[in-house]
Each structure stands twice: as C-alpha cells, then as structure tokens.
Scaffold this motif. Structure first.
Motif, short mmCIF file in Angstrom:
data_model
loop_
_atom_site.label_atom_id
_atom_site.label_comp_id
_atom_site.label_asym_id
_atom_site.label_seq_id
_atom_site.Cartn_x
_atom_site.Cartn_y
_atom_site.Cartn_z
N PHE A 409 0.70 -1.00 0.11
CA PHE A 409 0.12 0.08 -0.03
C PHE A 409 0.87 1.33 -0.06
CE2 PHE A 409 0.96 -0.56 4.44
CZ PHE A 409 1.08 0.57 5.09
N GLY A 410 0.40 2.41 -0.29
CA GLY A 410 1.04 3.68 -0.38
C GLY A 410 0.07 4.81 0.23
N VAL A 411 0.53 5.51 1.04
CA VAL A 411 -0.15 6.56 1.68
C VAL A 411 0.34 7.91 1.45
CG1 VAL A 411 -1.17 7.74 3.82
CG2 VAL A 411 -1.15 5.17 3.47
N MET A 412 -0.55 8.94 1.13
CA MET A 412 -0.01 10.44 1.07
C MET A 412 -0.85 11.23 1.86
SD MET A 412 1.43 10.94 -2.85
CE MET A 412 2.93 9.92 -3.37
N PHE A 413 -0.52 12.17 2.66
CA PHE A 413 -1.40 12.87 3.36
C PHE A 413 -1.53 14.32 2.87
CE2 PHE A 413 0.25 9.69 6.18
CZ PHE A 413 -0.76 9.26 6.79
N ASN A 414 -2.72 14.95 2.46
CA ASN A 414 -3.07 16.13 2.14
C ASN A 414 -3.61 16.79 3.35
OD1 ASN A 414 -4.33 18.27 1.13
ND2 ASN A 414 -6.23 17.39 0.55
N MET A 415 -2.55 17.69 3.71
CA MET A 415 -2.77 18.65 4.91
C MET A 415 -3.12 20.03 4.90
SD MET A 415 0.20 16.76 7.01
CE MET A 415 -0.31 17.34 8.82
N GLN A 416 -3.77 20.15 3.65
CA GLN A 416 -3.97 21.77 2.99
C GLN A 416 -4.95 22.26 4.05
OE1 GLN A 416 -6.35 22.43 -0.54
NE2 GLN A 416 -4.56 23.44 -1.15
N ASN A 417 -6.09 21.58 4.40
CA ASN A 417 -7.07 22.06 5.30
C ASN A 417 -6.70 22.36 6.59
OD1 ASN A 417 -8.86 22.38 3.26
ND2 ASN A 417 -9.77 20.48 3.34
N HIS A 570 4.19 8.28 4.58
CA HIS A 570 4.00 9.35 3.37
C HIS A 570 4.90 9.03 2.37
CE1 HIS A 570 2.60 13.06 1.66
NE2 HIS A 570 3.68 13.35 1.37
N GLY A 571 4.42 8.81 1.30
CA GLY A 571 5.21 8.71 -0.12
C GLY A 571 6.12 7.36 -0.32
N ASP A 572 5.91 6.50 0.81
CA ASP A 572 6.85 5.19 0.61
C ASP A 572 6.01 4.12 0.49
OD1 ASP A 572 9.03 3.41 0.51
OD2 ASP A 572 9.62 3.70 2.55
N VAL A 573 5.91 3.30 -0.69
CA VAL A 573 5.14 2.23 -0.71
C VAL A 573 5.50 1.30 0.29
CG1 VAL A 573 4.57 0.38 -2.10
CG2 VAL A 573 4.82 2.48 -3.19
N GLN A 574 4.51 0.67 1.03
CA GLN A 574 4.72 -0.08 2.30
C GLN A 574 4.22 -1.61 1.86
OE1 GLN A 574 5.93 1.02 5.67
NE2 GLN A 574 6.82 2.53 4.10
N ALA A 575 5.07 -2.48 2.48
CA ALA A 575 4.69 -4.19 2.61
C ALA A 575 4.73 -4.21 4.16
CB ALA A 575 5.61 -4.99 1.94
N LYS A 576 3.52 -4.18 4.80
CA LYS A 576 3.26 -3.92 6.16
C LYS A 576 1.99 -4.44 6.75
CE LYS A 576 4.06 -0.60 9.80
NZ LYS A 576 5.49 -0.92 10.30
N LEU A 577 2.18 -5.04 8.02
CA LEU A 577 0.87 -5.53 8.40
C LEU A 577 0.01 -4.38 9.15
CD1 LEU A 577 1.81 -8.43 11.14
CD2 LEU A 577 0.13 -8.41 9.34
N PRO A 578 -1.41 -4.54 9.45
CA PRO A 578 -1.90 -3.71 10.01
C PRO A 578 -1.48 -3.06 11.13
CG PRO A 578 -3.47 -5.33 9.33
CD PRO A 578 -2.09 -5.71 9.19
N PHE A 579 -1.49 -1.66 11.71
CA PHE A 579 -0.72 -0.88 12.64
C PHE A 579 -0.35 -2.14 13.72
CE2 PHE A 579 -1.60 2.70 10.80
CZ PHE A 579 -2.20 3.58 11.62
N ASN A 580 -1.02 -2.49 14.58
CA ASN A 580 -0.57 -3.46 15.61
C ASN A 580 -1.85 -4.30 16.25
OD1 ASN A 580 2.29 -2.69 16.06
ND2 ASN A 580 1.56 -0.90 17.17
#
Length: 584
Positions: A409-417, A570-580
């Motif tokens: 998965f990959g995640v980016m955060f829009n923090m404009q607002n 942010h911005g780095d494709v992850q191969a990772k389990l759900p949080f904990n």
C-alpha cells in the motif's frame, strides 16, 4: 592580593573537583562496561519468569550494570532456549521454578520457550510453575510444567482470545487531514485505521480465521498437557467457568492452590534441602553470566542473522529496525566468508518499506546461489517480513506465527485544510513541470497523479507476487489467490505452501547443517552486539527519553507510537501489517 589568593584558591578547588568527578565518571563507566563472572553453587533451581520480554538478540544496559540492576543484560530468545538446554545437563541445576506473573512475549516466542521447557523435562529434572494471577499466554507456557500451583486468592484468566485494532480516521477528520490511500489486495487492511472507523468485512474474515488458528493451537497444547479434551476446554471459556482459583483446581487446569512459601517448601523437599535452609534459586540472568551455552566447534560456521522489527531503507543504529543497508552488509559478509557454509535468517517482522524489502531479498538471493539459506520465523514474518523470507531453501515457522500478508500500500497525506484552518498557514509556489510537486502535503492529488501512484503500487505488488511464486515454486495464479494481503497462521501457511515445516531456530539450524552437509559446525550470530561503552552512552540518553515519553503518555504510549509511525508512511510504498494487533 587577597582577590588573587581567593581566585587561585577557587580555581584550584574547581580543578580538583573536576578531576575527582572525572575519576568517578571513569569508575562508573568501568563498572558499567565490565562484567564479573558468576559462580554457581550446587543444588540450584533455575528461575524463569513469564513476564520477561525476550528480543531475538540479547539486550544490554550498561547503565543498569552500574546500578547493579539484574536486567543489565537480558538474554535473547534463542539464547534463553540454549540456557534451558544447558541446564538440562548441568549438575548444579536440579530443576526449574517457573514464575507466572504476566507475559510480554508473542505467541510464537511463547511456543519456543514452552517447547524448550518440555524438552528440559525429558532430562528427568522437574519444572514447577506458580503464579498469583495467570494470564492466558503465561498459563500456556506454564502447562509445560510437571506441577502448576495457583495462589488461593489469585486468579486464572481462561476467557478465550480477542483482538482489537485502533482506528484514527475520526482523529484525522477532526484535524482535517485527508489520507490519500492506494493499496493492492482486498485483505490488505494496513490502511484501514486511516480510512475506516471499524474493521471491513474482509479484515474481519481473515482475523477470525487466524485468531481461531491461534486459539486452536492454544487449546491443543493445554489439552495434551492437562489431559482435558479441547471441546471441554473451549466450554470452560464459553461458559466462563473459571472465575475463582477453586474453579481452576476443580476443572484440572492447576494441580493445587498454594502460597509462594508453600511452593518454596515443596521445592526444598524436591532438592533435598532442609526446611530451615535457604533454597538456592538462580535467576536466568545470573545463570546467563555463569555459563556459556555450546556454540559448536571447528572452522565451518553457520551464520544466524536476526532480523527483528520494522523494515526501513538506508542505515540505522536503532534497535529493532531492519535497515536495508545494514543488512545488505551483514548478508554480504556472510555470503563472501568461505568459512560460513550456511545462513539461518531469523525473521520477526511485520514488514515495512517495500523497496528496503526488495534490497534485502536481492542480497539473500545472491547468498542462496552459493550456500543454503534457511528462514526461521518468529511471532511475525508477514508482508515485508514474508518478502525477505520467500526465497529461502526452506522455511520454518511455529503454528502460531503470523505470516503471509502478501500485499502493498501507499499513503500520502493532504494537509492543506489542516494548515489553513487549524494553523492559518497557506502554500504557494512555482514549478517547471506539471508533476514536479507530486507528493507535497500542501495540496490534494489530482486524478492523473492518483493514477500514477496506483500504477506504481500495482507494479510493486506484482513484483512481490512474482518473488513468492519463484521462491516457493508456486503457480502465479495460486499465489494471487492466497496473496491479496491476507494474513495466515503458520499452520495454514504450511497447507498453502508458504512455509515448509513447523519448528524453531534449532530445527532451522539442523536443516541448514544438513543442506550444507556439515557433521559439525560453529554458530556465529549477527548483527554483532555493539561495544559496551557505546551502549552505556546511548542508554543514558535513550532510556531517559523513553521513560519521559511513557510517563507523559501513560497507557496511551502505544497509540502515540502508532501515530508516530504514520509520518514514515508518506510517499513510501509499504509492505506492512495493519498497525498493531493487540491480543487479549
């Protein structure tokens, strides 16, 4: 003149004071980084505590050594297993006293310890367990004992398993932070805490499956040890029958209700010590400093490489981090060392950076071309943890290891607002190409950018699946069906072909020796433990920082850690389990 006399007298006093402080500091450091060997008296009883948390490698705290804290050096998990093995043939050790007082280890780690205790009993020596309040995982370890005693006013938790995930979507909504999420695999639930307020149906299905597998293994082990069938044991939990210590005795989960002094009295009788004499109790930490478990002999070596924690790119000196550059160097060193005939790669990781996982996978694949590589899985070897495991000649896991989770998965955060409405901050700028600022937090992604990012995630996911198909010699269509980000137990992973055998580090070592055709060998361990002086300096600052944060956040410290991890996604494709996964 009087002024100069006072000045020089004060200066001399300051110099003397500084010199004395310097000498005291040197003495402190010397005491911290030196260790005095322990000596063992005969007729000893080795004490193990289920509350002790074991990392894959030993933890050293030179500051604790100076303070005469027994936790100055905590053996690693496999080191503890070897100490138990050593105790089985040590004439100074008559048995083991297992103190059941909480549990800080994962399912597979407990399995490894429990198996070591069961093996110890085959020597003819005793294992007695006692606790005031026994949690389920601690009790599971206790069932390896000859006798289990519970405090008459204590308690035994036998209510079944549950797990709970923390969802932060509501928090992000309140802060007006918009996560822009891209993922592959319908079971890839790692991003759910950011985009949902509860578990999706797919995640609930997979969690029910592996939690049921973990609970089944738990019941099976207790059934075999206590002589009570699994259906009956399940009934105890379903009907909440174990409410009082007397219930635990009535339903044969313990052998008696005793106070600590009564158990000590029975241990004295077992070891032939008079009631008015002191029982020779030997802590694991003392035993660790007194003996050296056998590592083998000869020029031929098997390298055991421990990989525990999040997988990250680059270099890092932080503990419990699998930094790609560090591990590339370690694996390459083992590959190029002609005396190292095989590698055992011990993985205990829920994953992390997909790129860093690829870098480590590549170096292990090169090593596999010149010598056997065997993987031993710990509590987790999932997502990126499975990525770096799938190329091995053979893979070992415990029945309750969590593995698979083949997805990214990959995640980016829009923090404009957030910046505009909460802080009054706005952004503006210029660029030389339409996508030069792709990934900035100051604005949302447009549709074209979203397609670019999703395409990149899809490419990495397909690469991950191809690594698994080639490493496990499975048809790509089969890999696709068992991938999708789904988490599997070790038991199911064997059925699906993701894992070869059930076993621990010892089993992996025997397999590696067989593949390398070694009748004898010496074990060497990596990463190498840092020198004690560096540890001393780091422990002074690092431990203080951790303690202050834990004091500040209290029970919310784990949530703080999870939120802190978000910034690294942010911005780095992850191969990772759900949080904990928090199991109860």
């Amino acid at each position: 003149m009087r002024f100069f006399k006072i000045f020089f007298a004060s200066l001399l006093a300051f110099i003397v004071f500084t010199g004395i402080c310097f000498i005291i500091l040197l003495v402190m450091i010397g005491r911290a980084i030196s260790s005095e060997p322990e000596t063992l008296a005969p007729n000893g009883v080795l004490v193990l505590q289920t509350s002790q948390a074991y990392n894959e490698q030993k933890q050293t705290n030179p500051l604790g050594a100076f303070m005469k804290d027994e936790t100055a050096e905590i053996p690693g998990l496999y080191q503890t297993v070897r100490l138990i093995e050593n105790a089985a043939t040590d004439d100074n050790i008559k048995g083991i006293y297992l103190k059941i007082d909480g549990n800080s280890n994962g399912f597979a780690s407990n399995e490894e310890l429990r198996n070591a205790l069961l093996q110890f009993r085959k020597s003819g020596k005793f294992v007695y367990a006692y606790g005031e309040v026994m949690g389920q995982q601690a009790y599971y370890v206790a069932t390896a004992a000859d006798k289990i005693y519970l405090n008459p006013k204590g308690g035994l938790d036998f209510a079944g398993f549950s797990t709970e995930l923390t969802f932060v979507k509501g928090t992000l909504d309140k802060l007006e932070i918009q996560p822009e999420i891209f993922y592959c695999g319908k079971f890839k639930s790692a991003t759910e805490p950011l985009r949902e307020t509860q578990m999706t149906d797919a995640n609930r299905i997979q969690t029910n499956q592996f939690l049921g597998d973990l609970y089944g293994n738990f019941l099976h082990g207790i059934s075999k040890a206590r002589g009570v069938d699994t259906a009956t044991l399940h009934g105890y939990a379903s009907e909440n029958l174990i409410r009082e210590p007397s219930d635990a005795l009535k339903y044969k989960l313990v052998d008696g209700l005793r106070y600590d002094d009564e158990v000590i009295g029975e241990l004295k009788s077992k070891t032939g010590i008079k009631s008015d004499e002191k029982l020779n109790l030997i802590t694991l930490l003392k035993y660790n400093s007194a003996v050296t478990p056998d590592r083998g002999t000869g020029e031929n070596k098997i390298a055991v490489i421990y990989a525990q924690g999040d997988i990250i790119g680059g270099e890092s000196d932080r503990e419990n981090k699998i930094a790609s550059e560090n591990y590339l160097e370690i694996i390459r060193k083992a590959r190029e060392n002609k005396n190292v005939k095989a590698i055992v790669f011990r993985v205990n990781s829920g994953g992390g950076s997909a790129l860093a996982s690829e870098v480590i996978w590549r170096e292990l694949s090169l090593a596999k071309k010149v010598k056997p590589v065997v993987v031993s899985m710990g509590d987790y070897a999932a997502s990126g943890g499975y990525y770096i495991s799938c190329m091995a000649d053979s893979i070992f896991a415990q029945p309750n290891t969590l593995t698979g989770s083949i997805g990214v998965f990959g995640v980016m955060f829009n923090m404009q607002n957030f910046f505009k409405n909460k802080l009054g901050v706005t952004f503006d700028g210029v660029k030389t190409a339409p996508y030069a600022d792709l990934g900035t937090m100051g604005r949302p992604l447009n549709d074209a950018e979203k397609r670019f990012v999703q395409s990149g995630v899809d490419t990495i996911y397909n690469s991950f699946k191809s690594r698994v198909a080639a490493g496990r010699k499975l048809d790509p269509a089969i890999v696709d069906s068992i991938a999708q980000g789904r988490v599997w137990s070790g038991t199911e992973a064997i059925r699906l072909g993701l894992v070869d055998r059930i076993g621990g580090v010892n089993d992996a070592l025997k397999c590696a020796a067989g593949l390398a055709k070694l009748s004898s060998y010496r074990m060497v361990e990596y990463p190498e433990v840092k020198d004690k002086f560096s540890k001393f300096l780091k422990s002074v600052s690092g431990e203080m920082e951790t303690r202050l944060l834990k004091k500040e956040f209290g029970i919310n410290y784990s949530l703080y850690q999870q939120l802190k991890d978000v910034q690294y996604m942010h911005g780095d494709v992850q191969a990772k389990l759900p949080f904990n996964y928090n199991f109860y």
